[in-house]
Write a protein that holds these residues in place. Sequence first.
Motif, PDB file in Angstrom:
ATOM      1  N   GLU A   8       0.772  -1.156  -0.325  1.00 54.08           N
ATOM      2  CA  GLU A   8       0.665   0.082   0.200  1.00 54.08           C
ATOM      3  C   GLU A   8       0.752   1.121   0.136  1.00 54.08           C
ATOM      4  O   GLU A   8       0.649   2.153  -0.241  1.00 54.08           O
ATOM      5  CB  GLU A   8      -1.323  -0.137   1.619  1.00 54.08           C
ATOM      6  CG  GLU A   8      -1.946   1.350   1.369  1.00 54.08           C
ATOM      7  CD  GLU A   8      -3.303   1.091   0.823  1.00 54.08           C
ATOM      8  OE1 GLU A   8      -4.168  -0.056   1.017  1.00 54.08           O
ATOM      9  OE2 GLU A   8      -3.662   2.185   0.159  1.00 54.08           O
ATOM     10  N   ARG A   9       1.785   1.381   0.894  1.00 50.38           N
ATOM     11  CA  ARG A   9       2.763   2.365   0.840  1.00 50.38           C
ATOM     12  C   ARG A   9       3.435   2.796  -0.840  1.00 50.38           C
ATOM     13  O   ARG A   9       4.166   3.766  -0.928  1.00 50.38           O
ATOM     14  CB  ARG A   9       3.883   2.524   1.739  1.00 50.38           C
ATOM     15  CG  ARG A   9       3.180   3.249   2.883  1.00 50.38           C
ATOM     16  CD  ARG A   9       4.652   2.800   4.353  1.00 50.38           C
ATOM     17  NE  ARG A   9       5.629   2.210   4.292  1.00 50.38           N
ATOM     18  CZ  ARG A   9       4.905   0.877   5.227  1.00 50.38           C
ATOM     19  NH1 ARG A   9       4.599   0.771   5.917  1.00 50.38           N
ATOM     20  NH2 ARG A   9       6.037   0.212   5.464  1.00 50.38           N
ATOM     21  N   VAL A  10       4.342   1.659  -1.085  1.00 50.04           N
ATOM     22  CA  VAL A  10       4.629   1.342  -2.348  1.00 50.04           C
ATOM     23  C   VAL A  10       3.616   2.730  -3.568  1.00 50.04           C
ATOM     24  O   VAL A  10       4.005   3.058  -4.507  1.00 50.04           O
ATOM     25  CB  VAL A  10       5.180   0.207  -2.930  1.00 50.04           C
ATOM     26  CG1 VAL A  10       5.418   0.577  -4.435  1.00 50.04           C
ATOM     27  CG2 VAL A  10       6.030  -0.245  -2.278  1.00 50.04           C
ATOM     28  N   LEU A  11       2.462   2.063  -3.144  1.00 54.44           N
ATOM     29  CA  LEU A  11       1.120   2.010  -4.566  1.00 54.44           C
ATOM     30  C   LEU A  11       1.165   4.247  -4.069  1.00 54.44           C
ATOM     31  O   LEU A  11       1.059   5.218  -4.454  1.00 54.44           O
ATOM     32  CB  LEU A  11      -0.062   2.030  -4.076  1.00 54.44           C
ATOM     33  CG  LEU A  11      -1.187   2.782  -4.700  1.00 54.44           C
ATOM     34  CD1 LEU A  11      -1.237   2.252  -5.772  1.00 54.44           C
ATOM     35  CD2 LEU A  11      -2.483   1.251  -4.211  1.00 54.44           C
ATOM     36  N   GLU A  12       1.058   4.350  -2.613  1.00 54.35           N
ATOM     37  CA  GLU A  12       1.151   5.722  -2.362  1.00 54.35           C
ATOM     38  C   GLU A  12       2.259   6.661  -2.296  1.00 54.35           C
ATOM     39  O   GLU A  12       1.926   7.314  -3.238  1.00 54.35           O
ATOM     40  CB  GLU A  12       0.919   5.650  -0.966  1.00 54.35           C
ATOM     41  CG  GLU A  12      -0.573   5.635  -0.088  1.00 54.35           C
ATOM     42  CD  GLU A  12      -1.333   6.491  -0.743  1.00 54.35           C
ATOM     43  OE1 GLU A  12      -1.480   7.368  -1.490  1.00 54.35           O
ATOM     44  OE2 GLU A  12      -2.380   6.149  -1.678  1.00 54.35           O
ATOM     45  N   THR A  13       3.422   6.087  -2.358  1.00 58.58           N
ATOM     46  CA  THR A  13       4.705   6.618  -2.910  1.00 58.58           C
ATOM     47  C   THR A  13       4.751   6.943  -4.355  1.00 58.58           C
ATOM     48  O   THR A  13       4.685   8.396  -5.176  1.00 58.58           O
ATOM     49  CB  THR A  13       6.271   6.112  -2.690  1.00 58.58           C
ATOM     50  OG1 THR A  13       6.405   4.737  -3.001  1.00 58.58           O
ATOM     51  CG2 THR A  13       6.144   6.288  -0.775  1.00 58.58           C
ATOM     52  N   PHE A  14       3.980   6.079  -5.224  1.00 60.52           N
ATOM     53  CA  PHE A  14       4.063   6.473  -6.905  1.00 60.52           C
ATOM     54  C   PHE A  14       2.884   6.969  -6.928  1.00 60.52           C
ATOM     55  O   PHE A  14       3.069   7.676  -7.910  1.00 60.52           O
ATOM     56  CB  PHE A  14       4.489   5.039  -7.668  1.00 60.52           C
ATOM     57  CG  PHE A  14       5.471   4.575  -7.729  1.00 60.52           C
ATOM     58  CD1 PHE A  14       6.444   4.912  -8.402  1.00 60.52           C
ATOM     59  CD2 PHE A  14       5.736   3.123  -6.415  1.00 60.52           C
ATOM     60  CE1 PHE A  14       7.962   4.378  -8.308  1.00 60.52           C
ATOM     61  CE2 PHE A  14       7.085   3.410  -7.041  1.00 60.52           C
ATOM     62  CZ  PHE A  14       8.065   3.119  -7.261  1.00 60.52           C
TER      63      PHE A  14
END
Length: 211
Positions: A8-14
Amino acid sequence: MADTFSLERVLETFRSSLSETKEVYMKYYIAGWQELVSFMNSLGNVFSFISKDVVSKIQILENFLSGENRSCYVTIQSMVKYELENELVDLTKRGSHPESGCRTLLRLHRALLWLELFLERLRTSKEDGKTSVMCSEAYNESLAQHHPWLIRKAVGVAFCALPGRDTFFDVMNAGDHTQVVALLGESLPLIAEVYQITEDLYAKNNLLELP
Ligand SMILES: CCCCCCCC/C=C\CCCCCCCC(=O)N[C@@H](COP(=O)(O)O)[C@H](O)/C=C/CCCCCCCCCCCCC
């Protein structure tokens, strides 16, 4: 950066890395890579030669981001403009600017294609799918073309140590497998968009083969 990896955090950063005008914010692009490194570190020492390389590239970019010319490094677009206008990029062979932002980011950019291809395989894989095969197919279609024989061999050995598909899904911390697949489906178009914007920018400026 938190200790436990979360897809989820990877998704948020991108997601955060894309501006309204489709520029790519360096700060979030780098943060995305930091998350991915934390995932790789959790897989064991056999991947440390890969994560060291990524960490050193992240460090180079962070130094630009916090340096005296930081306002020129807010987006990938502003970095390219600034470094080209000021002749800060070695264009044909390594010389006085061996660690420019443009060449450093290009290495991560190529790896982003590997990530996209790998995650798409993971998303569409069956229960008996082998992560080592998914990883190496994605690698052969992307990064391998830019790596010498020795690195390709070492990477091949590391792939054999990859955990199975179930472990991958669990480590992503995104719920049950159906939820992980759904989140991957949400993440991939974003990663692909960031990749394509960068690819087009680098192609337009003839930067895709920087030494
Ligand atoms: C959503 C989560 C699931 C997947 C999470 C995956 C996490 C992956 C994290 C990082 C991926 C690796 C990124 C590799 C960047 C490589 C950059 C590069 O090409 N460097 C070479 C060239 O640099 P210069 O010498 O020109 O400065 C360098 O020579 C390479 C050194 C090390 C080998 C890099 C191998 C890359 C293999 C990619 C597969 C990684 C597999 C990780 C498994 C999860």
